[in-house]
Design a protein around this motif. Structure first.
Motif, mmCIF file in Angstrom:
data_model
loop_
_atom_site.group_PDB
_atom_site.id
_atom_site.type_symbol
_atom_site.label_atom_id
_atom_site.label_comp_id
_atom_site.label_asym_id
_atom_site.label_seq_id
_atom_site.Cartn_x
_atom_site.Cartn_y
_atom_site.Cartn_z
ATOM 1 N N THR A 436 45.218 -3.030 31.267
ATOM 2 C CA THR A 436 46.680 -3.058 31.402
ATOM 3 C C THR A 436 47.257 -4.306 30.750
ATOM 4 O OG1 THR A 436 46.504 -1.842 33.489
ATOM 5 C CG2 THR A 436 48.587 -2.964 33.045
ATOM 6 N N VAL A 439 47.169 -3.983 26.889
ATOM 7 C CA VAL A 439 48.226 -3.128 26.358
ATOM 8 C C VAL A 439 49.562 -3.879 26.335
ATOM 9 C CG1 VAL A 439 49.593 -1.049 26.768
ATOM 10 C CG2 VAL A 439 47.111 -0.973 27.022
ATOM 11 N N LYS A 443 51.850 -4.775 22.974
ATOM 12 C CA LYS A 443 53.277 -4.508 22.760
ATOM 13 C C LYS A 443 54.008 -5.782 22.317
ATOM 14 C CE LYS A 443 53.908 -0.605 25.930
ATOM 15 N NZ LYS A 443 54.620 -0.118 27.139
ATOM 16 N N GLU A 457 54.965 4.168 22.573
ATOM 17 C CA GLU A 457 54.678 4.974 23.757
ATOM 18 C C GLU A 457 53.184 4.922 24.088
ATOM 19 O OE1 GLU A 457 56.077 8.936 23.327
ATOM 20 O OE2 GLU A 457 58.174 8.360 23.013
ATOM 21 N N VAL A 458 52.896 4.751 25.376
ATOM 22 C CA VAL A 458 51.508 4.682 25.839
ATOM 23 C C VAL A 458 51.220 5.896 26.723
ATOM 24 C CG1 VAL A 458 49.796 3.326 27.098
ATOM 25 C CG2 VAL A 458 51.609 2.166 25.800
ATOM 26 N N SER A 459 50.136 6.608 26.421
ATOM 27 C CA SER A 459 49.695 7.757 27.226
ATOM 28 C C SER A 459 48.286 7.476 27.711
ATOM 29 C CB SER A 459 49.714 9.050 26.400
ATOM 30 O OG SER A 459 51.014 9.312 25.914
ATOM 31 N N ILE A 460 48.109 7.481 29.061
ATOM 32 C CA ILE A 460 46.804 7.172 29.647
ATOM 33 C C ILE A 460 46.223 8.429 30.295
ATOM 34 C CG2 ILE A 460 45.594 5.776 31.369
ATOM 35 C CD1 ILE A 460 47.667 3.609 30.954
ATOM 36 N N ALA A 467 42.960 6.485 26.244
ATOM 37 C CA ALA A 467 44.379 6.136 26.181
ATOM 38 C C ALA A 467 44.852 6.242 24.732
ATOM 39 C CB ALA A 467 44.619 4.730 26.711
ATOM 40 N N GLU A 468 46.136 6.559 24.571
ATOM 41 C CA GLU A 468 46.745 6.673 23.247
ATOM 42 C C GLU A 468 48.015 5.824 23.211
ATOM 43 O OE1 GLU A 468 46.957 10.998 21.961
ATOM 44 O OE2 GLU A 468 46.505 11.204 24.095
ATOM 45 N N ILE A 469 48.211 5.141 22.087
ATOM 46 C CA ILE A 469 49.446 4.387 21.873
ATOM 47 C C ILE A 469 50.060 4.855 20.557
ATOM 48 C CG2 ILE A 469 50.516 2.125 21.638
ATOM 49 C CD1 ILE A 469 48.160 0.903 23.079
#
Length: 769
Positions: A436, A439, A443, A457-460, A467-469
């Motif tokens: 965390t 990430v 940013k 955008e962050v997808s966990i 995880a994808e950013i």
């Protein structure tokens, strides 16, 4: 005397005509039906690319995660905020289709005149184009109902739908234009409908069988549908050429006084063998694409190898069976005037013809013609030194006025970052505080760099540990600004923030995939080149038992490829003459084109080279001097090569008229190369270089004496010079036995004396051949 493989195949086919013909038809129908029923399995995104982008796609694929097909719709009004009502209603209607998800309210542009609606298509991204029609209909309806507004749509699904329509129309255009063109040229070459139809029918059936075979192969090695276009292009060209060479040799033998059965044996033993050598050489050259490291090129290799093999097999089995069955009926459907001229050309002339008149100065002054021809090819190839390659974007690929290109440009110019941001994919303990914090640090550094958009955008996915950013890039997603932004992301931001907090982290996305693909192409071209050069040399060495011939083969092919590169760069990169051809200057060559053109040309040019050199070697083995053999070989093959080259140039020119820039580049490059190869290279440079080498053409070191001997001559005995032996329907001018230099066929070891110096050295001063 032991027959070669082609002669044995031809002999079997003529003795078992029904088995050969109906067996071929059964094979084509069976494999086409079974392959069509099984369907083609297409390669996935993780298989398609190279480098870090593939590793990222592989993580998502293994985790069962798939990036959905995203769509963007932009509404523009003359006045600020005049778009809001229409955009709001359109967003509601789109959501009502039930085909979309993650739909966001319209985003206002900086000027206030545009609003952007973004959403994803539900379901599998690869099949999203099958479900996007209701959305596209709503967008079209909004544009028609509100003429005062500008409405644009772009995304993976809508662009795929548009692309499928364009490619479908292009393929129909290619098929319905290339086949009639080939047929028309064959009518002129043979002067008879049946003789012209045979090569086209065999080539088309070979392509149909290959369509089915590729569908079956795709279940083991995933392919892309684009290989069908390449397969059809190569299959039609080589299929027609192989049949043309075989058929012309059979007709020449008939014109030389042989009966039908003997003529077929001659064609099988000579042109049949040449077809086998040429076919295997082409297949070996195509196999070089396996060393590229890219599945796309491996698919190209499989498609071309399979179609060449099937076309070659049909030419040496089904064609002789058809000719044996048809007999003199192969001359049915003669064309007025054209037919008579074709028959007169088939009959060897009593005095030197045009080709002989042209070739004698080349052989008489080889140094002058060799220098001039080589210089011209070098000049044509010079622009290639400044070649710039890239994966062409939509605007360059389809032209700046194409609807899909206009939509892409308007949306990306108004909302920078492109429709597909860079995507950082991570694998590890995504629940940990360390992750965390990493990430959050990511940013901060991304914002401080000033090269990325604000909407990161962050997808966990904690269950999968992935995880994808999504990181919007500067620029329009393909320009230099976007490339610099991606390099900063990969080389600075990601390593300094995320590398220590994850097990694996890679960057993918459209631009990342494109750049990785280009890097792999640059790395892969060297092993491909080395393989093709080495295998071509070995095949020519074994075939002709000559080191000079093998070396000359490579040098001439390289000159043809260089000239093709030069013309492509001049037209498409610099724009020289592009307007006259109805094409656009795009400032670069499609990234995969140089490697593809190299392999295809190295393969196809061997058709002509093997065909010509085989006839020269054949004449030399009968006792002719090298100079005389060169003249005889060029004269004997000029008609066939001219017809074959005309067909190839016509087929490639059709592809140069299609919509996509890469197809235009391929068509122009291949058409120019084949034209130069069949004229300047084979008719001027090859004979002049061989004349300069003289008897050294056939040099083979003693330590290579173990190489097998292949006969380059025909095996049947000489014909009986009687009118009764001639087939019905041949003109009176052909009712005779002709000199060996002009087409009659002596048995191996026989040298017919027709007042020519067969055994004497070539005499330049006396111009004796």
């Amino acid at each position: 005397m032991k027959q070669n493989l082609a002669a044995r195949l031809g002999g079997w086919s003529t003795r078992h005509r029904k088995t050969a013909i109906f067996g071929w038809l059964l094979f084509v129908v069976l494999i086409a039906v079974v392959g069509g029923a099984s369907g083609m399995v297409e390669m996935t995104h993780s298989e398609e690319g190279a480098g870090d982008s593939v590793k990222a796609e592989k993580i998502l694929e293994d985790a069962g995660l798939q990036t959905p097909a995203s769509e963007m719709v932009m509404v523009r009004s003359p006045e600020p905020d005049g778009w809001q009502k229409v955009a709001g209603q359109l967003a509601t209607d789109i959501a009502g289709t039930g085909e979309v998800e993650h739909l966001k309210p319209p985003v206002r542009s900086e000027s206030g005149r545009e609003g952007l609606i973004t959403f994803d298509m539900k379901g599998d991204a690869d099949s999203a184009s099958d479900r996007v029609d209701p959305v596209m209909d709503l967008v079209d309806q909004a544009a028609k109902s509100h003429k005062e507004l500008e409405v644009y749509q772009f995304g993976e699904a809508s662009s795929a739908t548009w692309l499928e329509t364009v490619l479908g129309d292009d393929m129909k255009k290619a098929e319905f234009t290339a086949v009639p063109l080939a047929l028309g040229i064959l009518f002129v070459v043979f002067g008879a409908a049946v003789a012209a139809l045979l090569p086209v029918i065999l080539a088309l059936t070979a392509c149909i069988a290959t369509f089915g075979a590729l569908a079956l192969i795709s279940h083991q090695m995933h392919l892309t549908p684009t290989i069908n276009s390449v397969m059809f292009l190569v299959g039609l060209a080589v299929g027609v050429d192989y049949c043309l060479f075989y058929l012309r040799r059979e007709r020449d033998a008939r014109a030389g006084g042989h009966d039908s059965a003997t003529a077929l044996r001659i064609a099988a033993a000579t042109s049949g063998r040449t077809v086998l050598v040429s076919g295997f050489t082409v297949m070996v050259a195509m196999a070089g694409m396996f060393f590229s490291g890219l599945l796309l090129f491996k698919g190209f290799a499989v498609a071309t190898i399979v179609v060449v093999f099937i076309a070659m097999l049909g030419s040496v089995t089904v064609l002789p069976a058809m000719l044996s069955w048809l007999g003199d009926r192969v001359n049915k459907g003669r064309l007025p005037f054209v037919g008579r001229r074709a028959q007169r050309r088939a009959a060897p002339p009593a005095r030197p013809g045009v080709v002989t008149t042209l070739i004698r100065p080349v052989v008489g002054r080889p140094k002058v013609f060799a220098v001039l021809a080589a210089a011209l090819l070098v000049v044509l190839g010079a622009p290639a030194l400044g070649m710039k390659t890239e994966q062409l974007g939509l605007e360059k690929q389809f032209g700046k006025d194409a609807g899909i290109a206009v939509a892409f440009r308007e949306i990306t110019d108004t909302f920078p970052g492109g429709p597909s941001p860079a995507q950082v994919v991570m694998e590890g303990d995504v629940r940990s505080p360390r992750f965390t914090a990493a990430v959050a640090d990511f940013k901060k550094q991304a914002a401080a760099a000033g090269e990325f958009g604000k909407d990161i955008e962050v997808s966990i996915h904690p269950d999968q540990g992935v995880a994808e950013i999504d990181v919007p890039l500067a620029g329009n997603g393909t320009d230099d600004a976007s490339k610099r932004s991606l390099e900063t992301l990969r080389d600075e931001v990601v390593p300094s923030t995320l590398a220590d907090a994850t097990d694996q982290v890679y960057v993918t996305g459209d631009l990342a995939s494109s750049m990785d693909f280009n890097d792999q192409l640059k790395a892969g071209i060297v092993p491909v080149f080395v393989f093709i050069i080495a295998m071509t040399f070995l095949l020519m060495l074994v075939c002709f038992r000559s080191v000079p011939i093998a070396l000359v083969s490579i040098v001439l092919n390289l000159l043809s490829v260089a000239a093709a590169y030069g013309v492509m760069v001049a037209v498409f990169q610099h724009g020289w003459g592009a307007g006259l051809l109805g094409m656009e200057k795009v400032g670069a060559i499609e990234s995969w084109m140089p490697l593809f053109v190299l392999v295809i040309l190295f393969g196809l040019s061997m058709d002509y080279h093997v065909f010509v050199v085989s006839r020269i070697r054949e004449a030399h083995d009968r006792g002719r001097s090298t100079g005389a053999a060169i003249v005889e070989g060029i004269q004997a093959t000029a008609g066939s090569i001219s017809g074959a080259a005309a067909i190839m140039v016509a087929v490639f020119a059709v592809f140069a008229m299609l919509s996509m820039q890469d197809m235009q580049q391929m068509g122009v490059g291949l058409a120019v190369a084949v034209l130069l190869d069949a004229t300047l290279v084979r008719m001027v440079l090859l004979p002049s270089v061989m004349a300069l080498l003289g008897e050294k053409n056939w040099y083979l070191p003693r330590w290579l004496g173990w190489l097998p001997h292949f006969s380059h001559g025909e095996e049947p005995a000489a014909p009986v010079a009687t009118h009764a032996a001639q087939p019905a329907g041949y003109p009176a001018a052909q009712q005779q036995t002709h000199p060996t230099a002009h087409g009659s066929y002596a048995a191996p070891g026989q040298v017919q004396d027709h007042g020519q110096d067969h055994g004497r050295p070539y005499d330049d001063g006396a111009r004796r051949y």
